[in-house]
Scaffold this motif. Structure first.
Motif, PDB file in Angstrom:
ATOM      1  N   SER B 469     -14.641 -52.427  -6.554  1.00 42.90           N
ATOM      2  CA  SER B 469     -14.768 -51.047  -5.903  1.00 42.90           C
ATOM      3  C   SER B 469     -15.918 -51.264  -4.564  1.00 42.90           C
ATOM      4  CB  SER B 469     -14.826 -49.791  -6.190  1.00 42.90           C
ATOM      5  OG  SER B 469     -12.942 -49.888  -6.846  1.00 42.90           O
ATOM      6  N   ALA B 470     -17.318 -51.188  -5.497  1.00 37.59           N
ATOM      7  CA  ALA B 470     -18.398 -51.740  -4.516  1.00 37.59           C
ATOM      8  C   ALA B 470     -18.042 -52.844  -3.685  1.00 37.59           C
ATOM      9  CB  ALA B 470     -19.427 -51.525  -5.469  1.00 37.59           C
ATOM     10  N   CYS B 477      -5.168 -56.521  -9.296  1.00 42.07           N
ATOM     11  CA  CYS B 477      -4.988 -58.095  -8.068  1.00 42.07           C
ATOM     12  C   CYS B 477      -6.021 -59.142  -7.683  1.00 42.07           C
ATOM     13  CB  CYS B 477      -4.313 -57.624  -7.203  1.00 42.07           C
ATOM     14  SG  CYS B 477      -4.011 -56.186  -6.360  1.00 42.07           S
ATOM     15  N   CYS B 478      -7.552 -58.828  -7.989  1.00 40.92           N
ATOM     16  CA  CYS B 478      -8.281 -59.391  -7.480  1.00 40.92           C
ATOM     17  C   CYS B 478      -8.817 -59.581  -5.788  1.00 40.92           C
ATOM     18  CB  CYS B 478      -8.359 -60.764  -8.221  1.00 40.92           C
ATOM     19  SG  CYS B 478      -9.212 -59.938 -10.476  1.00 40.92           S
ATOM     20  N   GLN B 479      -7.448 -59.126  -5.466  1.00 41.91           N
ATOM     21  CA  GLN B 479      -7.700 -59.640  -4.314  1.00 41.91           C
ATOM     22  C   GLN B 479      -9.008 -58.613  -2.993  1.00 41.91           C
ATOM     23  OE1 GLN B 479      -3.957 -58.085  -1.195  1.00 41.91           O
ATOM     24  NE2 GLN B 479      -2.799 -58.419  -3.137  1.00 41.91           N
ATOM     25  N   GLN B 480      -9.728 -59.859  -2.427  1.00 40.99           N
ATOM     26  CA  GLN B 480     -10.486 -59.339  -1.515  1.00 40.99           C
ATOM     27  C   GLN B 480     -10.401 -58.326  -0.194  1.00 40.99           C
ATOM     28  OE1 GLN B 480     -13.715 -59.764  -2.914  1.00 40.99           O
ATOM     29  NE2 GLN B 480     -14.528 -57.948  -1.432  1.00 40.99           N
ATOM     30  N   PHE B 481     -10.746 -57.046  -0.015  1.00 42.00           N
ATOM     31  CA  PHE B 481     -10.115 -56.385   0.531  1.00 42.00           C
ATOM     32  C   PHE B 481     -11.477 -56.346   2.360  1.00 42.00           C
ATOM     33  CE2 PHE B 481      -6.371 -55.344   0.328  1.00 42.00           C
ATOM     34  CZ  PHE B 481      -6.418 -54.960  -1.040  1.00 42.00           C
ATOM     35  N   ALA B 482     -11.386 -55.885   3.346  1.00 46.57           N
ATOM     36  CA  ALA B 482     -12.443 -55.772   4.255  1.00 46.57           C
ATOM     37  C   ALA B 482     -13.174 -54.544   4.404  1.00 46.57           C
ATOM     38  CB  ALA B 482     -11.759 -56.088   5.729  1.00 46.57           C
ATOM     39  N   SER B 484     -13.811 -50.561   2.790  1.00 41.71           N
ATOM     40  CA  SER B 484     -13.105 -49.629   1.562  1.00 41.71           C
ATOM     41  C   SER B 484     -12.037 -48.639   2.147  1.00 41.71           C
ATOM     42  CB  SER B 484     -15.059 -48.732   1.200  1.00 41.71           C
ATOM     43  OG  SER B 484     -15.012 -48.078   2.990  1.00 41.71           O
ATOM     44  N   ALA B 485     -11.740 -48.657   3.591  1.00 39.54           N
ATOM     45  CA  ALA B 485     -10.562 -47.764   3.807  1.00 39.54           C
ATOM     46  C   ALA B 485      -9.171 -48.762   3.773  1.00 39.54           C
ATOM     47  CB  ALA B 485     -10.165 -47.937   5.444  1.00 39.54           C
ATOM     48  N   ALA B 486     -10.017 -50.732   3.346  1.00 41.04           N
ATOM     49  CA  ALA B 486      -8.275 -51.841   2.859  1.00 41.04           C
ATOM     50  C   ALA B 486      -8.227 -51.073   2.099  1.00 41.04           C
ATOM     51  CB  ALA B 486      -8.504 -52.328   3.920  1.00 41.04           C
ATOM     52  N   LEU B 487      -9.388 -51.139   0.532  1.00 47.79           N
ATOM     53  CA  LEU B 487      -9.201 -51.338  -0.239  1.00 47.79           C
ATOM     54  C   LEU B 487      -8.064 -49.837  -1.213  1.00 47.79           C
ATOM     55  CD1 LEU B 487      -9.353 -52.172  -2.923  1.00 47.79           C
ATOM     56  CD2 LEU B 487     -11.661 -50.902  -2.975  1.00 47.79           C
ATOM     57  N   ALA B 488      -8.593 -48.585   0.327  1.00 50.29           N
ATOM     58  CA  ALA B 488      -7.971 -47.008  -0.741  1.00 50.29           C
ATOM     59  C   ALA B 488      -6.876 -47.452  -0.541  1.00 50.29           C
ATOM     60  CB  ALA B 488      -8.930 -46.710   0.356  1.00 50.29           C
TER      61      ALA B 488
END
Lengths: 264, 581
Positions: B469-470, B477-482, B484-488
């Motif tokens: 998450s950091a 699924c090891c997708q990279q997000f732009a 933290s909001a997208a990750l959330a």
């Protein structure tokens, strides 16, 4: 706790007397100061154990732990463990109803340890902060306990963590210590963390249950968990041990001679 | 006898190396000149000096001239004439004892409390010697030029009795307006007058609360905004509009307010003391009276006591010590004696005065220092003297009961926990788990049960999730997000079920995951552990058995008391634990 006689010998002009007019000195303070002046006024042991320690017959505190001898004089601990460091955890005011109204006093919680396998906890209530702290330190010294440290994985280097999962319970708080690999550090709440570091444990996980807000119980639970490290039988302790004589028996002649000498 | 003066005692080399007393190199007899030239340091020369002053015998005088001593004895004898004569005669009379004393004068350490110091005849001798142990800052000054006769008195203990009023800094809480607009008072009397005139109120024993004055007034202002004046106070006889008299003995509201304010004040003071104990108390500081820099506060106080007999109490009983010492230093800097509060013309005169009269202490009656002693916050209104006396009468028996560990309750130990999947910080670990269940469907207990994760695996899981998450990477699924909001958002959609990788992944073996990803991570401490430990299971069942047996025992016991029959054997049998189990 052999509390020395009031420092009356400190009379004289620069000295420290009782009563007012001597700056802010007071009874408890006065005595404490006076004692430190002399290099802590010579200790006259009152117990047999004290006598043996003072005369250097007992060289290490592990000899005392081996036979579960009760330590009644804090100077014994001072003599055998010179590198102790004390930490005042908290000072709280406590109140009590008396006939003459409320009586407020200070209660000091102190933890003591040498960062190398020995910890103790003490609590004392007194009218002045300094007396409370001093009394708590003395009680902490009397309650010093050995800590067994072990390894998480391979036996490389010095022991750094608890040897097994140990748990301690006090009140409603249960504190559990779990071995951790080297370099983890102490994963714990701030107060038990301090106790663990005083004990010389470098890596450890902790979990706790119950109302950990009662820090007093939490701290005691951690302390009990630490003391349980030596109660845990691991395979490397299975070997038969040869019993040895306890110090009172070993030095019985010496003690009787010392007792006779003191008669005069 | 004269020979004794010439022998070089063992202490001399140390003495020479101490370098006190400035320049010592002067031709003369070998080894002797150091002591002889240093004006007031060398006790031996001193002794010689004062001895010579009293009654100069011929050989000594000759020797003096020979060695080119300045009649430094004059410097010492400025005000010691009468005493010295007495001393000399006493010494001469008791020649043998005196000789013993002096022949190894330097090696002999006479403690502060020893009886020798109380001996009248040796006072001068000790004063001369003591000087070298006390203040060294002014040894370059020749005291013979200073006239301090006006300051000396027969009475040794002339403590000051009148003091300037203690300055306070209080805003009147009853005046309307913003904080800084309100009237500021620096004098308690002015404040009392103002309260009487403007707000028509008189507090009884306002001086008791002087340490907590601002808090007290604020509390009262708040109280008065709720209730009216008439309810809590009664008017004094006179005027119109009436002046109200607020008395703790009669008005319970006042008593409540006082006790509340006192408690808050005490807690605050203790907190301040604790903060000090961690920080400023460990910092080095220069001693007030000499040049020595002491490494921490305990050392400073010990040095002050041992070297200068300066005692203001144990550091553990004081608070805001830096301020306290600053006040004392400023007093010394303005040439005011700490004990008798007299002012002197110069620093040297002050030193001399303090040295002579041993005024290396503070006046205990001066209320200015009250706020630095914790004992004064215990029960406002009671002077520390009263508390001291009270303590003498108190019995110790109740103390044992008080030494329990349960009194320590602390809300402050709550550690804020950051959620695993987004940036929200919750105030405690338990809340954080709840939040994650709600938001992301991440129920740690269920996951542990479903996958059979033991303690170490759980820790590894949490750490691994944190690391991912950091980096704004989804753990599963090891997708990279732009960011933290997208990750959330992603985590919210997917739910928790896919988060746990199967047990053959390398993640479980990786030791790096056992190291905490962030320092002091409360989530690692705060997950409930009851499934893991076999012991816990045993504990549970053994506890149940214990409860059961206790219940049976209780029943049996109640039966016994009801049927008080002489068949004791039957009753006894019923009660033994074995049968209960």
């Amino acid at each position: 706790m052999a509390d020395a006689a009031p420092a009356d010998s400190r009379g004289g002009r620069g000295g420290f007397g009782r009563g007012r007019g001597r700056g802010r000195g007071g009874r408890g303070r006065g005595r404490g100061r006076g004692r430190r002046d002399d290099g802590e006024q010579a200790w006259n042991p009152v117990t047999k154990l004290g006598r043996l320690v003072k005369d250097g017959k007992i060289k290490s505190i592990e000899q005392i732990y081996l036979f579960s001898l009760p330590i009644k004089e804090y100077q014994v601990v001072d003599a055998l463990l010179p590198k102790l460091k004390d930490e005042v955890m908290k000072i709280t005011p406590v109140q009590k109803q008396t006939r003459a109204g409320q009586r407020t006093r200070f209660k000091a919680y102190v933890a003591i340890g040498d960062h190398d396998g020995h910890v103790g906890l003490g609590v004392k209530c007194a009218k002045e902060v300094a007396s409370a702290i001093r009394g708590a330190i003395i009680l902490a010294k009397l309650s010093i306990i050995p800590v067994r440290r072990g390894y998480w994985g391979g036996k490389l280097g010095a022991p750094h963590t608890v040897p097994a999962k140990v748990t301690g319970k006090c009140g409603s708080v249960i504190c559990r210590l779990v071995p951790a690999p080297r370099g983890t550090g102490l994963v714990a709440a701030p107060t038990p963390k301090m106790i663990l570091s005083l004990a010389g444990i470098t890596d450890c996980y902790t979990t706790s249950r119950g109302s950990t807000k009662t820090l007093g119980n939490f701290v005691k639970a951690a302390f009990i968990a630490i003391s349980n490290t030596y109660s845990f039988l691991t395979p490397d302790l299975w070997a038969e041990t040869a019993f040895s004589k306890d110090p009172y028996q070993e030095f019985t002649d010496y003690l009787s001679k010392a007792a006779e000498k003191n008669k005069f | 006898m004269a020979d004794d003066w010439q022998t070089v005692p063992a202490r001399q080399p140390r003495h020479a190396s101490r370098g006190r007393g400035g320049n010592r190199k002067e031709p003369g007899r070998d080894g002797q000149q150091h002591r002889s030239q240093s004006r007031s340091r060398a006790g031996q020369s001193e002794g010689r000096g004062w001895r010579a002053a009293g009654k100069q015998s011929q050989p000594q005088q000759a020797q003096q001239a020979q060695q080119g001593w300045r009649t430094g004895s004059k410097s010492r004898s400025r005000s010691r004439g009468p005493r010295q004569a007495a001393a000399t005669t006493a010494a001469d009379a008791d020649g043998v004892a005196f000789k013993l004393e002096t022949s190894n004068m330097f090696a002999l350490h006479v403690g502060k409390g020893s009886r020798a110091r109380k001996d009248e005849g040796l006072q001068g001798f000790f004063e001369a010697r003591d000087d070298e142990e006390e203040d060294e800052a002014f040894d370059a000054i020749d005291d013979s030029d200073l006239d301090v006769s006006g300051y000396e008195s027969e009475d040794d203990r002339d403590e000051a009795t009148e003091f300037p009023p203690v300055p306070v800094r209080v805003h009147c809480s009853f005046c309307c307006g913003a904080e800084h607009d309100r009237a500021l008072f620096t004098d308690a009397a002015e404040l009392a007058a103002h309260l009487r005139e403007e707000h028509r109120m008189v507090f009884k024993n306002l001086s008791h609360m002087v340490l907590l004055l601002q808090k007290y007034l604020d509390a009262w202002a708040q109280k008065l905004s709720e209730t009216s004046m008439a309810e809590v106070a009664r008017p004094l006889d006179e005027s119109e509009p009436p002046v109200y008299h607020i008395d703790a003995a009669q008005c319970s509201a006042d008593k409540d307010i006082r006790s509340r304010v006192q408690k808050e004040g005490l807690v605050e003071v203790l907190a301040a003391q604790e903060a000090e104990r961690q920080g400023p108390a460990r910092a080095p500081r220069k001693c007030l009276f000499c040049k020595r820099v002491c490494e921490d506060r305990r050392d400073l106080f010990r040095h002050g006591y041992r070297e200068h007999s300066f005692n203001i109490g144990l550091p553990d009983n004081l608070v805001w010590v830096d301020d306290f010492l600053a006040i004392l230093e400023s007093k010394l800097a303005s040439q005011q004696c700490l004990y008798c509060e007299k002012t002197f013309t110069s620093a040297a005169v002050l030193r001399k005065h303090m040295r002579k009269k041993k005024h290396f202490k503070i006046s205990s009656h001066n209320r200015l220092y009250d706020r630095f002693y914790v004992v004064n916050y215990l029960e406002p209104g009671k002077s520390w003297e009263a508390i001291e006396n009270e303590n003498a009468d108190e019995s110790d028996s109740d103390d044992r009961k008080d030494d329990s560990w349960e009194d320590w309750d602390d809300r402050a130990e709550e550690m804020p926990a950051k959620s695993l999947f987004d940036d929200r910080v919750l105030s405690s670990a338990a809340e954080c788990w709840d939040y994650m269940v709600r938001e992301f469907g991440f129920d740690i207990h269920r996951i542990r049960r479903d996958h059979g994760l033991d303690f170490y695996k759980t820790i590894a899981l949490i750490n691994a999730i944190r690391r991912c998450s950091a980096g704004n990477k989804c753990f599963a699924c090891c997708q990279q997000f732009a960011d933290s909001a997208a990750l959330a958002a992603h985590s919210r959609e997917e739910g928790a079920a896919h988060l746990v990788p199967p047990s053959d992944t390398s993640m479980w073996e990786d030791k790096a995951n056992l190291r905490p990803a962030i320092d002091n991570d409360p989530l690692l401490i705060g997950f409930d552990d009851d499934d893991d430990d076999a012991d816990a299971g045993d504990e549970e069942s053994s506890r149940k058995r214990l409860e059961e047996s206790k219940r049976i025992l209780r029943n049996r016991l109640s039966q016994i008391s009801l049927d008080a029959r002489p068949d004791d054997t039957v009753a006894k049998e019923a009660v033994t634990p074995h049968t209960a189990l």
